[in-house]
Motif scaffolding. Sequence first.
Motif, PDB file in Angstrom:
ATOM      1  N   LYS A 151      -0.556   1.394   8.708  1.00 27.43           N
ATOM      2  CA  LYS A 151       0.169   2.549   7.990  1.00 27.43           C
ATOM      3  C   LYS A 151       1.621   2.493   8.284  1.00 27.43           C
ATOM      4  O   LYS A 151       2.496   2.671   7.411  1.00 27.43           O
ATOM      5  CB  LYS A 151      -0.508   3.744   8.617  1.00 27.43           C
ATOM      6  CG  LYS A 151       0.337   5.143   8.117  1.00 27.43           C
ATOM      7  CD  LYS A 151      -0.519   6.334   8.831  1.00 27.43           C
ATOM      8  CE  LYS A 151       0.452   7.596   8.299  1.00 27.43           C
ATOM      9  NZ  LYS A 151      -0.042   8.859   9.158  1.00 27.43           N
ATOM     10  N   ARG A 178       3.486  -0.379   6.566  1.00 27.67           N
ATOM     11  CA  ARG A 178       3.449   0.122   4.875  1.00 27.67           C
ATOM     12  C   ARG A 178       4.780   0.979   5.033  1.00 27.67           C
ATOM     13  O   ARG A 178       5.754   1.120   3.861  1.00 27.67           O
ATOM     14  CB  ARG A 178       2.540   1.061   4.409  1.00 27.67           C
ATOM     15  CG  ARG A 178       1.080   0.026   4.096  1.00 27.67           C
ATOM     16  CD  ARG A 178       1.257  -0.825   2.871  1.00 27.67           C
ATOM     17  NE  ARG A 178       1.033   0.016   1.637  1.00 27.67           N
ATOM     18  CZ  ARG A 178       0.931  -0.327   0.675  1.00 27.67           C
ATOM     19  NH1 ARG A 178       1.239  -1.701   0.444  1.00 27.67           N
ATOM     20  NH2 ARG A 178       0.832   0.657  -0.465  1.00 27.67           N
ATOM     21  N   HIS A 179       4.925   1.928   5.869  1.00 31.33           N
ATOM     22  CA  HIS A 179       5.997   2.884   6.065  1.00 31.33           C
ATOM     23  C   HIS A 179       7.402   2.072   5.884  1.00 31.33           C
ATOM     24  O   HIS A 179       8.450   2.263   5.118  1.00 31.33           O
ATOM     25  CB  HIS A 179       5.797   3.393   7.347  1.00 31.33           C
ATOM     26  CG  HIS A 179       7.263   4.381   7.437  1.00 31.33           C
ATOM     27  ND1 HIS A 179       7.114   5.854   7.623  1.00 31.33           N
ATOM     28  CD2 HIS A 179       8.462   4.218   7.922  1.00 31.33           C
ATOM     29  CE1 HIS A 179       8.259   6.568   7.766  1.00 31.33           C
ATOM     30  NE2 HIS A 179       9.199   5.292   8.120  1.00 31.33           N
ATOM     31  N   PHE A 230       2.237   1.442  -3.972  1.00 36.16           N
ATOM     32  CA  PHE A 230       2.159   2.489  -3.086  1.00 36.16           C
ATOM     33  C   PHE A 230       1.655   3.666  -3.675  1.00 36.16           C
ATOM     34  O   PHE A 230       1.882   4.216  -4.818  1.00 36.16           O
ATOM     35  CB  PHE A 230       3.700   3.061  -2.674  1.00 36.16           C
ATOM     36  CG  PHE A 230       4.091   1.884  -1.649  1.00 36.16           C
ATOM     37  CD1 PHE A 230       3.811   2.133  -0.160  1.00 36.16           C
ATOM     38  CD2 PHE A 230       4.743   0.911  -2.073  1.00 36.16           C
ATOM     39  CE1 PHE A 230       4.364   1.089   0.628  1.00 36.16           C
ATOM     40  CE2 PHE A 230       5.438  -0.092  -1.194  1.00 36.16           C
ATOM     41  CZ  PHE A 230       5.171  -0.113   0.180  1.00 36.16           C
ATOM     42  N   GLU A 268       0.282   9.606  -1.621  1.00 39.08           N
ATOM     43  CA  GLU A 268       0.136  10.243  -0.238  1.00 39.08           C
ATOM     44  C   GLU A 268       0.937   9.350   0.642  1.00 39.08           C
ATOM     45  O   GLU A 268       1.331   9.860   1.618  1.00 39.08           O
ATOM     46  CB  GLU A 268      -1.258  10.305   0.180  1.00 39.08           C
ATOM     47  CG  GLU A 268      -2.296   9.150   0.081  1.00 39.08           C
ATOM     48  CD  GLU A 268      -2.697   8.955  -1.176  1.00 39.08           C
ATOM     49  OE1 GLU A 268      -3.822   8.264  -1.517  1.00 39.08           O
ATOM     50  OE2 GLU A 268      -2.298   9.516  -2.200  1.00 39.08           O
ATOM     51  N   GLU A 269       0.947   8.206   0.747  1.00 40.68           N
ATOM     52  CA  GLU A 269       1.829   7.321   1.220  1.00 40.68           C
ATOM     53  C   GLU A 269       3.349   7.570   1.524  1.00 40.68           C
ATOM     54  O   GLU A 269       3.876   7.627   2.321  1.00 40.68           O
ATOM     55  CB  GLU A 269       1.836   5.650   1.021  1.00 40.68           C
ATOM     56  CG  GLU A 269       0.259   5.116   1.430  1.00 40.68           C
ATOM     57  CD  GLU A 269       0.401   3.626   0.818  1.00 40.68           C
ATOM     58  OE1 GLU A 269       0.249   2.675   1.940  1.00 40.68           O
ATOM     59  OE2 GLU A 269       0.396   3.295  -0.281  1.00 40.68           O
ATOM     60  N   SER A 315       3.894  10.946   3.092  1.00 45.98           N
ATOM     61  CA  SER A 315       3.706  10.821   4.533  1.00 45.98           C
ATOM     62  C   SER A 315       4.930  10.188   5.157  1.00 45.98           C
ATOM     63  O   SER A 315       5.369  10.555   6.413  1.00 45.98           O
ATOM     64  CB  SER A 315       2.356  10.341   5.083  1.00 45.98           C
ATOM     65  OG  SER A 315       2.098   8.982   4.517  1.00 45.98           O
ATOM     66  N   CYS A 316       5.358   9.222   4.468  1.00 42.30           N
ATOM     67  CA  CYS A 316       6.617   8.612   5.206  1.00 42.30           C
ATOM     68  C   CYS A 316       7.792   9.130   5.033  1.00 42.30           C
ATOM     69  O   CYS A 316       8.824   8.939   5.299  1.00 42.30           O
ATOM     70  CB  CYS A 316       6.520   6.869   4.927  1.00 42.30           C
ATOM     71  SG  CYS A 316       7.142   6.640   3.027  1.00 42.30           S
TER      72      CYS A 316
END
Length: 612
Positions: free
Chosen positions: A110, A113-114, A176, A179-180, A183-184
Motif C-alpha cells: 500500500k 503504491r502511494h 490505480f 479507492e487508492e 486514500s493516498c
Amino acid sequence: MSKVPEWFLQELRQKVDIVDVVSDYVQLRRSGRSYSGLCPFHNERTPSFSVSQDRGMYHCFGCGAGGTVINFVMDIEGVSFQEAVIVLAERAGLTVPEGLGAGATQPNTKQQRHREAHDLAAQLYGYILMNMSAGVQALSYLEKRGISRKTIVDFRLGFAPNSQDVLVSALRRRGFQDEELVSCGLAVEMGNRIVDRFRGRIMIPICDKKGEVVAFGGRTMLPDGKPKYLNSPENDVFHKSRLLYNFHAARKFIRQQRTAILLEGYMDVISLAQAGISSGVASLGTSLTEEQAKLLKADADRVVIAYDGDAAGRKAAIRAIDILQGAGIDPVVLSIPDDLDPDEYVRTYGGEAFTRLLGRQTMSVVQFLLDDLRQTANLVSPVGRTDFVRSALQLLAQRATPVEQEYELRNLSQEFNLSVETLKEELRVFTKQNKRHREQSVERTAQSIAAQPLERAVSRASTELLKAVLFDEQAAAYVMEKGLTELAEPLQTALLAQLYAWRLANPTSDPSTFVDELEDEPLVQLASSLFFGDDIPEFSQDLLDDYVRTVERHHLEEDYRVLLRRWIEVEASGDTERAREIKLQVEQLQDQIATLKLPREQNAGGVKEAGM
C-alpha cells in the motif's frame, strides 16, 4: 523481523564498522574501549551515548536508545529493517541476496503504491507546466518571480489544471483504483465520483528523507484564492510533523556546515537554493515540531531561524527557539531589514547579499527575545519603562550567559539612565528566585527516585542473569534448569522469556543476532544496554545461585509485605480465625526468606548486592 538470511547478516556485521557509520551522524571520541558522544535521539549536553566497536552495539544511557548498526540506521534514517540492511550492504560493497532488494524497496504494498502514484503525479504536473498550454500562466508566474526553468526542474515544480479529473484519469490508465487515489490523498469524493484534489494550483512536491515524493503543496493561482497553500492530507506515508521540506536535498550541505536555515515557506527555500544557499528547509504549513527538530539534530549543531518579521513570524520563531533548544540545538534568529521575507530579499538584493546578512544580522536567542519584549513594551510611560526593564532582567536571569548579562546590562544602563550596579542588584534577586525554583525541582526529582521501591541488589542480580543467558551458553542452560521465570521488573521478565526462546533455537549464535531479531523497541533498548558497562564476567554456578536467590527472595519479600498488611487489616476487623490463618502464612514466608539468605549476609540487616 526480517527475511534476510542469517549468513548474510553475519557477513554484514563483519564488514561494517559501527563506529564509521555512527560517525557520519555523531561526533565520537574514544573513551576507554568504547566511543562516546552526544546522543542524536534526544537533547543532552553531557555525552551519554556509547558505541562499542568490538561488540558492534550502541546504547544511550540517557534516553535508552540502542541496538546494532542496523538498528541505528533504522532509527536515524527512519527506514525498515530490510532497507537498513541494503543501505549498509551498499556501503560495504556487498551484493544483497537475490530477491532482497525488491522486498526491501516494497516493504508495504500500500505504501509503495502511494509513492508510485505521487511520483507519476509529479511527472504529469511537471509536464503540464513545462509543455502544455494549460501551464503557460503558471510558468509565466514562476518566471516573473525569478524562478528559472532549471530550478523548476530541480524542484520538480508542476501545475494542476482546473480540469476535475486530469490526474484521476491518467492514474486509472496506469492501473490505480479509485479507492487508492482517495486514500493516498490525490483525489477526493464528489457525489458519485472522484475528482482531483488539486486543481488550478502550482504544485510543489514534498519528499521524504530518501527523496521520494510522498505529498504535495499546492499554491493557488487566484489572487483571493483560499487557502493560499493546500497541502496533502496525512496518511500512512505522509506525516507533516515528521518531515521538513527540502531536507533530503539540503542534508549534505547542512552536515558539511553543521548549520541549517529554517524558513517559513516553500518559495523561501526554492529562492535561496537558486541563489546558491542550499541548506534551507521549511516546516510543512505548521509550527516546528519536536520530530522535525530531531531530524535536524542528527546533522546540525546550529539553526538560523529566518522567519518573516511580522507578529506571526516572531511568535513562530519563539516557539521554534524552545523546541530547538529542547533538542540540543543552538538557535539564532536572522533579522531581515525592510520587513521583507527571505524570498523577497533574495529577489531584491541577490544571494550574496543574503549570505552577508547571515553573517551580520543574526541575533542570539537573548537578543531576539529582548527585542521581542521591546516590540510590545510601552516605553513612553514611566510604568511601561519600569515593566520593560524588570521583564528584561528576568529574561537575562533565566536565559543569558554571564557575558550576555554583562553586555545587556550596560545597554540597559545607557538606555534608561540606570546604574549598572542597580541593575545587577535587581538581577541577583531574579537569579536567586530561579535558583530556588531549580533546587526545588531537583529535590522533588531526587525524592521521586529515592521513593522507587526497587532495590539495587535485585536490579543488579536481574541484569546479571540477563547477561548470563545472553552471553554464556552454559550459564543460560543452568539458569533455565533452575526454573527462573520472573525478574525484578516486567520488562526484564519479558526479555528473559525472549532470551530463553532464542537460546533454545540458537544455542551458539552471536548475541548481536538476538538484538536484531527483537521487534519491541523497549526490549531492544534493554538488550543493548547489556553490552555496555563492565566486562562480561565468568558465570560460575555459585555466582548464578546467588543471583537467583536474590531475585527469588525479592519476590518473597514483596509477597510478605502484602500479606503482612492483609494480616493487620483482618486482625483489626475482629476475624480472629482468618487472622490466625494469615499469620501462619506470614511465618512460612519468613522461614522461606531466611533459607534464601546469602551466607555473607548473615551479619547484615538488609539485602546486599549479589555477586559484588
